[in-house]
Every structure is written in C-alpha cells, then in structure tokens.
Write a protein that holds these residues in place. Structure first.
Motif, PDB file in Angstrom:
ATOM      1  N   LEU A 275       0.838  -1.222  -0.027  1.00 37.39           N
ATOM      2  CA  LEU A 275      -0.132  -0.182   0.155  1.00 37.39           C
ATOM      3  C   LEU A 275       0.975   1.253  -0.086  1.00 37.39           C
ATOM      4  CD1 LEU A 275      -2.658  -1.312   2.632  1.00 37.39           C
ATOM      5  CD2 LEU A 275      -3.127  -0.826  -0.096  1.00 37.39           C
ATOM      6  N   PRO A 276       0.224   2.255  -0.702  1.00 38.35           N
ATOM      7  CA  PRO A 276       1.279   3.370  -0.581  1.00 38.35           C
ATOM      8  C   PRO A 276       1.672   4.162   0.861  1.00 38.35           C
ATOM      9  CG  PRO A 276      -0.988   4.056  -1.393  1.00 38.35           C
ATOM     10  CD  PRO A 276      -1.080   2.593  -1.166  1.00 38.35           C
ATOM     11  N   PRO A 277       2.963   4.354   0.871  1.00 37.64           N
ATOM     12  CA  PRO A 277       3.344   4.636   2.326  1.00 37.64           C
ATOM     13  C   PRO A 277       2.748   6.005   2.637  1.00 37.64           C
ATOM     14  CG  PRO A 277       4.896   5.291   0.824  1.00 37.64           C
ATOM     15  CD  PRO A 277       4.035   4.485   0.047  1.00 37.64           C
ATOM     16  N   ARG A 278       2.293   6.812   1.662  1.00 41.76           N
ATOM     17  CA  ARG A 278       1.432   8.409   2.064  1.00 41.76           C
ATOM     18  C   ARG A 278       0.205   7.993   2.497  1.00 41.76           C
ATOM     19  NH1 ARG A 278      -1.675  10.918  -0.978  1.00 41.76           N
ATOM     20  NH2 ARG A 278      -2.462  12.968  -0.302  1.00 41.76           N
ATOM     21  N   ALA A 279      -0.060   8.509   3.629  1.00 41.21           N
ATOM     22  CA  ALA A 279      -1.652   8.385   4.388  1.00 41.21           C
ATOM     23  C   ALA A 279      -2.699   8.782   3.386  1.00 41.21           C
ATOM     24  CB  ALA A 279      -1.822   8.811   5.716  1.00 41.21           C
ATOM     25  N   LEU A 280      -3.482   8.139   2.781  1.00 41.41           N
ATOM     26  CA  LEU A 280      -4.797   8.252   2.059  1.00 41.41           C
ATOM     27  C   LEU A 280      -5.803   8.750   3.210  1.00 41.41           C
ATOM     28  CD1 LEU A 280      -4.729   5.212  -0.227  1.00 41.41           C
ATOM     29  CD2 LEU A 280      -3.951   7.562  -0.682  1.00 41.41           C
ATOM     30  N   PRO A 281      -6.516   9.569   2.845  1.00 42.32           N
ATOM     31  CA  PRO A 281      -7.410  10.014   3.820  1.00 42.32           C
ATOM     32  C   PRO A 281      -8.556   9.120   4.072  1.00 42.32           C
ATOM     33  CG  PRO A 281      -8.107  10.823   1.732  1.00 42.32           C
ATOM     34  CD  PRO A 281      -7.014  10.180   1.437  1.00 42.32           C
ATOM     35  N   ILE A 282      -8.897   8.922   5.533  1.00 39.88           N
ATOM     36  CA  ILE A 282     -10.003   8.076   5.994  1.00 39.88           C
ATOM     37  C   ILE A 282     -11.448   8.728   5.662  1.00 39.88           C
ATOM     38  CG2 ILE A 282     -11.023   7.050   8.142  1.00 39.88           C
ATOM     39  CD1 ILE A 282      -8.273   7.524   9.286  1.00 39.88           C
ATOM     40  N   ALA A 283     -12.144   7.897   4.863  1.00 44.24           N
ATOM     41  CA  ALA A 283     -13.311   8.457   4.208  1.00 44.24           C
ATOM     42  C   ALA A 283     -14.186   9.091   4.992  1.00 44.24           C
ATOM     43  CB  ALA A 283     -13.602   7.383   2.991  1.00 44.24           C
TER      44      ALA A 283
ATOM     45  N   SER B 196      -4.064  12.672  10.006  1.00 41.67           N
ATOM     46  CA  SER B 196      -2.821  12.897  10.009  1.00 41.67           C
ATOM     47  C   SER B 196      -1.657  11.940  10.852  1.00 41.67           C
ATOM     48  CB  SER B 196      -2.184  14.319  10.214  1.00 41.67           C
ATOM     49  OG  SER B 196      -2.495  14.550  11.666  1.00 41.67           O
ATOM     50  N   ASP B 197      -2.585  11.122  11.634  1.00 44.29           N
ATOM     51  CA  ASP B 197      -2.077  10.214  12.499  1.00 44.29           C
ATOM     52  C   ASP B 197      -1.733   8.735  11.730  1.00 44.29           C
ATOM     53  OD1 ASP B 197      -1.371   8.444  14.584  1.00 44.29           O
ATOM     54  OD2 ASP B 197      -3.104   8.917  15.736  1.00 44.29           O
ATOM     55  N   HIS B 198      -0.480   8.562  11.539  1.00 42.83           N
ATOM     56  CA  HIS B 198       0.069   7.572  10.694  1.00 42.83           C
ATOM     57  C   HIS B 198      -0.223   6.217  11.611  1.00 42.83           C
ATOM     58  CE1 HIS B 198       1.442  10.088   7.664  1.00 42.83           C
ATOM     59  NE2 HIS B 198       2.419  10.861   8.616  1.00 42.83           N
ATOM     60  N   THR B 199      -0.303   6.256  12.701  1.00 41.72           N
ATOM     61  CA  THR B 199      -0.397   4.789  13.369  1.00 41.72           C
ATOM     62  C   THR B 199      -1.658   4.491  13.263  1.00 41.72           C
ATOM     63  OG1 THR B 199       0.907   5.484  15.387  1.00 41.72           O
ATOM     64  CG2 THR B 199      -0.281   3.987  15.828  1.00 41.72           C
TER      65      THR B 199
ATOM     66  N   ALA C 241      -3.131   0.791  11.625  1.00 45.45           N
ATOM     67  CA  ALA C 241      -3.730  -0.037  12.040  1.00 45.45           C
ATOM     68  C   ALA C 241      -4.990  -0.427  11.281  1.00 45.45           C
ATOM     69  CB  ALA C 241      -4.282   0.705  13.184  1.00 45.45           C
ATOM     70  N   ILE C 242      -5.559   0.441  10.433  1.00 47.45           N
ATOM     71  CA  ILE C 242      -6.653   0.340   9.661  1.00 47.45           C
ATOM     72  C   ILE C 242      -6.248  -0.481   8.425  1.00 47.45           C
ATOM     73  CG2 ILE C 242      -8.164   1.278   7.903  1.00 47.45           C
ATOM     74  CD1 ILE C 242      -8.415   3.728  10.031  1.00 47.45           C
ATOM     75  N   LYS C 243      -4.964  -0.384   7.950  1.00 46.88           N
ATOM     76  CA  LYS C 243      -4.562  -1.093   6.846  1.00 46.88           C
ATOM     77  C   LYS C 243      -4.323  -2.413   7.256  1.00 46.88           C
ATOM     78  CE  LYS C 243      -2.004   2.994   4.602  1.00 46.88           C
ATOM     79  NZ  LYS C 243      -0.617   3.264   4.119  1.00 46.88           N
TER      80      LYS C 243
END
Length: 101
Positions: free
Chosen positions: A10-18, A28-31, A35-37
């Motif tokens: 999956l892309p390292p850049r955080a996609l928005p949580i829809a 902006s919380d990468h953790t 966790a979702i991924k």
C-alpha cells in the motif's frame, strides 16, 4: 503474514480516512492509518482462507468421507452471524469512543 505483505504494497503516504472530516486529527495520525490498513488486509486474507476451506468442504476435497455440505453450510452461517455481530459491536464501540473524544 499475507497481510504484512499487502500492507507493504500500500502507498506509504496516508490516504484520507473516508468517513472522517479532512480536518480531523486522525487524518494525519500514521499509527491509525497503519492499524486500519493492517486490520483490513488481515481480515481480507483470513476471510479468503476461510472461504476456500468452506468450498473445499462443499466439494469434498481433502475429506475421507466425501462432501461435508452441512458442515460447510453451518460454517457459512456461523461466519455470517459473526460478521454481523462484530460489525454491530464495532459500531457501538466507535460511537462510545467518538462521544468521549
């Protein structure tokens, strides 16, 4: 193990949580994103393994007694009921958490 590989792809850049506003602090919380991924990919690989096992039971492969149709139907029934119950539980937990945040 399969979910770890999928998460790595999956892309390292955080996609928005829809389902959250774009200004929400979880965007902006990468953790949270990791966790979702991991949870999504882990459940996807687990479900596909389970579904393959149910199909093998229907077809009677890897069974000495032939087809195990009733056990497979019971497995699907339990699986669907567990998914529904987990969804309802998760929804209620999320409502509780977001009412406190």
């Amino acid at each position: 193990q399969g979910s770890d590989t999928m998460v790595d792809l999956l892309p390292p850049r955080a996609l928005p949580i829809a389902w959250l506003n774009e200004n929400h602090r979880f965007q902006s919380d990468h953790t949270i994103h990791l966790a979702i991924k991991t949870g999504f990919c882990g459940s996807l690989t687990t479900f596909s393994s389970w579904n393959s096992e149910m199909v093998m039971m229907f077809l009677g492969e890897d069974a000495d007694r032939g087809s195990l149709i009733f056990r497979a139907l019971f497995g699907y029934f339990i699986g669907v009921e567990t998914c529904i119950a987990s969804f309802i539980l998760g929804k209620n937990i999320a409502r509780y958490i977001f009412s406190k945040v």
